[in-house]
Design a protein around this motif. Structure first.
Motif, PDB file in Angstrom:
ATOM      1  N   VAL A 109     -14.257 -19.918  44.041  1.00 23.34           N
ATOM      2  CA  VAL A 109     -14.802 -20.580  42.860  1.00 23.34           C
ATOM      3  C   VAL A 109     -13.826 -21.677  42.426  1.00 23.34           C
ATOM      4  O   VAL A 109     -12.604 -21.482  42.438  1.00 23.34           O
ATOM      5  CB  VAL A 109     -15.008 -19.560  41.729  1.00 23.34           C
ATOM      6  N   SER A 110     -14.344 -22.819  42.061  1.00 17.60           N
ATOM      7  CA  SER A 110     -13.504 -23.947  41.654  1.00 17.60           C
ATOM      8  C   SER A 110     -12.554 -23.538  40.533  1.00 17.60           C
ATOM      9  O   SER A 110     -12.961 -22.910  39.553  1.00 17.60           O
ATOM     10  CB  SER A 110     -14.404 -25.096  41.182  1.00 17.60           C
ATOM     11  N   GLY A 111     -11.295 -23.887  40.691  1.00 17.83           N
ATOM     12  CA  GLY A 111     -10.293 -23.586  39.674  1.00 17.83           C
ATOM     13  C   GLY A 111      -9.516 -22.306  39.931  1.00 17.83           C
ATOM     14  O   GLY A 111      -8.582 -21.988  39.183  1.00 17.83           O
ATOM     15  N   THR A 112      -9.867 -21.576  41.003  1.00 15.96           N
ATOM     16  CA  THR A 112      -9.183 -20.309  41.281  1.00 15.96           C
ATOM     17  C   THR A 112      -7.698 -20.514  41.564  1.00 15.96           C
ATOM     18  O   THR A 112      -6.840 -19.805  41.024  1.00 15.96           O
ATOM     19  CB  THR A 112      -9.840 -19.591  42.471  1.00 15.96           C
ATOM     20  N   GLN A 113      -7.373 -21.489  42.401  1.00 14.65           N
ATOM     21  CA  GLN A 113      -5.970 -21.703  42.741  1.00 14.65           C
ATOM     22  C   GLN A 113      -5.158 -22.081  41.505  1.00 14.65           C
ATOM     23  O   GLN A 113      -4.054 -21.570  41.300  1.00 14.65           O
ATOM     24  CB  GLN A 113      -5.839 -22.800  43.797  1.00 14.65           C
ATOM     25  N   GLU A 114      -5.710 -22.951  40.660  1.00 16.78           N
ATOM     26  CA  GLU A 114      -5.004 -23.355  39.444  1.00 16.78           C
ATOM     27  C   GLU A 114      -4.797 -22.157  38.516  1.00 16.78           C
ATOM     28  O   GLU A 114      -3.746 -22.032  37.873  1.00 16.78           O
ATOM     29  CB  GLU A 114      -5.795 -24.456  38.724  1.00 16.78           C
ATOM     30  N   MET A 115      -5.791 -21.268  38.457  1.00 13.63           N
ATOM     31  CA  MET A 115      -5.657 -20.075  37.624  1.00 13.63           C
ATOM     32  C   MET A 115      -4.527 -19.184  38.119  1.00 13.63           C
ATOM     33  O   MET A 115      -3.706 -18.701  37.325  1.00 13.63           O
ATOM     34  CB  MET A 115      -6.968 -19.288  37.634  1.00 13.63           C
ATOM     35  N   VAL A 116      -4.472 -18.964  39.431  1.00 20.41           N
ATOM     36  CA  VAL A 116      -3.431 -18.114  39.999  1.00 20.41           C
ATOM     37  C   VAL A 116      -2.051 -18.724  39.741  1.00 20.41           C
ATOM     38  O   VAL A 116      -1.100 -18.019  39.380  1.00 20.41           O
ATOM     39  CB  VAL A 116      -3.663 -17.909  41.510  1.00 20.41           C
ATOM     40  N   GLU A 117      -1.934 -20.031  39.902  1.00 20.17           N
ATOM     41  CA  GLU A 117      -0.654 -20.701  39.656  1.00 20.17           C
ATOM     42  C   GLU A 117      -0.235 -20.558  38.202  1.00 20.17           C
ATOM     43  O   GLU A 117       0.945 -20.353  37.902  1.00 20.17           O
ATOM     44  CB  GLU A 117      -0.770 -22.173  40.039  1.00 20.17           C
ATOM     45  N   GLU A 118      -1.191 -20.647  37.298  1.00 21.74           N
ATOM     46  CA  GLU A 118      -0.866 -20.500  35.870  1.00 21.74           C
ATOM     47  C   GLU A 118      -0.444 -19.076  35.553  1.00 21.74           C
ATOM     48  O   GLU A 118       0.506 -18.850  34.788  1.00 21.74           O
ATOM     49  CB  GLU A 118      -2.062 -20.902  35.011  1.00 21.74           C
ATOM     50  N   ALA A 146      -7.455 -17.724  51.818  1.00 18.72           N
ATOM     51  CA  ALA A 146      -6.952 -16.880  50.737  1.00 18.72           C
ATOM     52  C   ALA A 146      -5.436 -16.722  50.770  1.00 18.72           C
ATOM     53  O   ALA A 146      -4.778 -16.653  49.722  1.00 18.72           O
ATOM     54  CB  ALA A 146      -7.614 -15.503  50.801  1.00 18.72           C
ATOM     55  N   ASN A 147      -4.871 -16.683  51.984  1.00 22.39           N
ATOM     56  CA  ASN A 147      -3.421 -16.468  52.086  1.00 22.39           C
ATOM     57  C   ASN A 147      -2.610 -17.639  51.561  1.00 22.39           C
ATOM     58  O   ASN A 147      -1.399 -17.524  51.344  1.00 22.39           O
ATOM     59  CB  ASN A 147      -3.031 -16.158  53.533  1.00 22.39           C
ATOM     60  N   LYS A 148      -3.254 -18.774  51.337  1.00 21.56           N
ATOM     61  CA  LYS A 148      -2.558 -19.923  50.759  1.00 21.56           C
ATOM     62  C   LYS A 148      -2.497 -19.835  49.231  1.00 21.56           C
ATOM     63  O   LYS A 148      -1.748 -20.574  48.594  1.00 21.56           O
ATOM     64  CB  LYS A 148      -3.246 -21.217  51.177  1.00 21.56           C
ATOM     65  N   ILE A 149      -3.319 -18.953  48.669  1.00 19.09           N
ATOM     66  CA  ILE A 149      -3.378 -18.803  47.213  1.00 19.09           C
ATOM     67  C   ILE A 149      -2.768 -17.475  46.773  1.00 19.09           C
ATOM     68  O   ILE A 149      -2.034 -17.412  45.787  1.00 19.09           O
ATOM     69  CB  ILE A 149      -4.834 -18.892  46.724  1.00 19.09           C
ATOM     70  N   PHE A 150      -3.063 -16.422  47.527  1.00 17.28           N
ATOM     71  CA  PHE A 150      -2.636 -15.078  47.136  1.00 17.28           C
ATOM     72  C   PHE A 150      -1.593 -14.534  48.109  1.00 17.28           C
ATOM     73  O   PHE A 150      -1.781 -14.578  49.319  1.00 17.28           O
ATOM     74  CB  PHE A 150      -3.840 -14.130  47.112  1.00 17.28           C
ATOM     75  N   LYS A 151      -0.531 -14.005  47.551  1.00 18.02           N
ATOM     76  CA  LYS A 151       0.535 -13.429  48.375  1.00 18.02           C
ATOM     77  C   LYS A 151       0.217 -11.992  48.788  1.00 18.02           C
ATOM     78  O   LYS A 151       0.737 -11.501  49.785  1.00 18.02           O
ATOM     79  CB  LYS A 151       1.862 -13.446  47.607  1.00 18.02           C
ATOM     80  N   THR A 234     -12.392 -17.740  36.403  1.00 23.23           N
ATOM     81  CA  THR A 234     -11.320 -18.573  35.876  1.00 23.23           C
ATOM     82  C   THR A 234     -11.101 -18.386  34.370  1.00 23.23           C
ATOM     83  O   THR A 234     -10.147 -18.938  33.817  1.00 23.23           O
ATOM     84  CB  THR A 234     -11.613 -20.051  36.174  1.00 23.23           C
ATOM     85  N   GLU A 235     -11.949 -17.590  33.731  1.00 21.15           N
ATOM     86  CA  GLU A 235     -11.761 -17.276  32.309  1.00 21.15           C
ATOM     87  C   GLU A 235     -10.817 -16.090  32.107  1.00 21.15           C
ATOM     88  O   GLU A 235     -10.586 -15.665  30.975  1.00 21.15           O
ATOM     89  CB  GLU A 235     -13.112 -16.982  31.656  1.00 21.15           C
ATOM     90  N   THR A 236     -10.278 -15.582  33.188  1.00 18.33           N
ATOM     91  CA  THR A 236      -9.403 -14.411  33.126  1.00 18.33           C
ATOM     92  C   THR A 236      -8.196 -14.623  32.217  1.00 18.33           C
ATOM     93  O   THR A 236      -7.796 -13.720  31.473  1.00 18.33           O
ATOM     94  CB  THR A 236      -8.917 -14.044  34.546  1.00 18.33           C
ATOM     95  N   ILE A 237      -7.602 -15.798  32.264  1.00 15.76           N
ATOM     96  CA  ILE A 237      -6.405 -16.056  31.461  1.00 15.76           C
ATOM     97  C   ILE A 237      -6.683 -15.860  29.976  1.00 15.76           C
ATOM     98  O   ILE A 237      -5.868 -15.295  29.241  1.00 15.76           O
ATOM     99  CB  ILE A 237      -5.855 -17.467  31.746  1.00 15.76           C
ATOM    100  N   GLY A 238      -7.852 -16.303  29.527  1.00 11.55           N
ATOM    101  CA  GLY A 238      -8.219 -16.103  28.123  1.00 11.55           C
ATOM    102  C   GLY A 238      -8.294 -14.631  27.765  1.00 11.55           C
ATOM    103  O   GLY A 238      -7.899 -14.234  26.657  1.00 11.55           O
ATOM    104  N   CYS A 239      -8.762 -13.810  28.676  1.00 10.20           N
ATOM    105  CA  CYS A 239      -8.839 -12.372  28.435  1.00 10.20           C
ATOM    106  C   CYS A 239      -7.442 -11.771  28.309  1.00 10.20           C
ATOM    107  O   CYS A 239      -7.192 -10.930  27.442  1.00 10.20           O
ATOM    108  CB  CYS A 239      -9.597 -11.684  29.572  1.00 10.20           C
ATOM    109  N   ILE A 240      -6.541 -12.208  29.157  1.00 12.72           N
ATOM    110  CA  ILE A 240      -5.177 -11.706  29.107  1.00 12.72           C
ATOM    111  C   ILE A 240      -4.492 -12.108  27.810  1.00 12.72           C
ATOM    112  O   ILE A 240      -3.774 -11.328  27.179  1.00 12.72           O
ATOM    113  CB  ILE A 240      -4.382 -12.210  30.329  1.00 12.72           C
TER     114      ILE A 240
END
Length: 246
Positions: A109-118, A146-151, A234-240
């Motif tokens: 989904v668009s914005g996933t990588q930016e969310m993970v980085e944040e 996926a391996n480029k975004i998630f460790k 990508t709304e996960t950060i708001g929940c946290i």
């Protein structure tokens, strides 16, 4: 560079199911067109319904004796047979078409990588937990890089092969916690299934669960209830942030 805000220790890890923007619809449409082009008598809707019925019941050989692509080609063959068409070569070509179409354009989904980085900038680690056949899931993860975004990645099918369980069993969630050195009550799980993601998070005693639902429809009464419901992962950060404010 901007200063990173470090959250308190209440949330240390976000585990998520894999969410993709690509659905099966395009692949299924091309498959039915392929069959119709060769046999005009075929009813495309009936063909797809026959396949989906089989796929829902047993998407792969539970004994792992038949390779998954061959297994699904066999289901297409049986769906064709229901319309008096006997063509194993076409069935194999249909499954190949489906795999190539689906995996040819398979981004997160668009914005996933930016969310993970944040999240990582805030000191919050991430782990993917994805259910499904090990071969299928590995191909999907490869297709979306996926391996480029998630460790950290756990594939449910690998757990099953090793004699363990996938979601909603609590053990796979504990494995994710152990992988990044946190306790379950420091973890949040994000996913689009009430029965595996939300129920699994509850079973494992996690701090919270986030249910991803485009319709934002409330969870049925009597079933697992998520802590939050969002339209986009990508709304996960708001929940946290809401958790940390409590």
């Amino acid at each position: 560079s901007r200063a990173a805000r470090v959250f308190p220790s209440r949330v240390k890890v976000v585990r998520k199911t894999v969410s993709y923007s690509k659905s099966h619809a395009e692949g299924q449409s091309r498959i039915s067109d392929l069959a119709k082009a060769k046999y005009n008598v075929i009813d495309k809707e009936v063909l797809l319904a026959a396949f989906k019925k089989r796929f829902k019941a047993t998407p792969w050989d539970v004994e792992y004796k038949v390779e998954v692509t061959q297994w699904r080609a066999r289901m297409w063959h049986e769906a064709l047979q229901e319309q008096k068409v006997e063509d194993e070569a076409l069935a194999a070509a249909m499954q190949t078409c489906f795999d190539e179409t689906r995996l040819g354009d398979f981004p997160f989904v668009s914005g996933t990588q930016e969310m993970v980085e944040e999240l990582e900038a805030k000191g919050i680690q991430t782990v993917i937990i994805t259910n499904g056949h090990h071969h299928v899931q590995k191909e999907k993860l490869k297709a979306c890089a996926a391996n480029k975004i998630f460790k950290n990645i756990i594939i449910g099918g690998d757990e099953v092969l090793a004699g363990r369980k996938e979601k909603p069993a609590p053990e796979i969630f504990q494995k994710a916690c152990d992988m990044v050195g946190v306790a379950p009550n420091e973890a949040v799980h994000v996913g689009d299934s009430l029965s595996t993601d939300v129920q699994g998070g509850i079973n494992a005693g996690l701090l919270a669960t986030v249910f991803v639902s485009k319709t934002l429809a409330p969870a049925p009464t009597g079933g697992p209830q998520p802590t939050f419901t969002v339209a986009l992962v990508t709304e996960t950060i708001g929940c946290i942030e809401k958790l940390e404010a409590q």
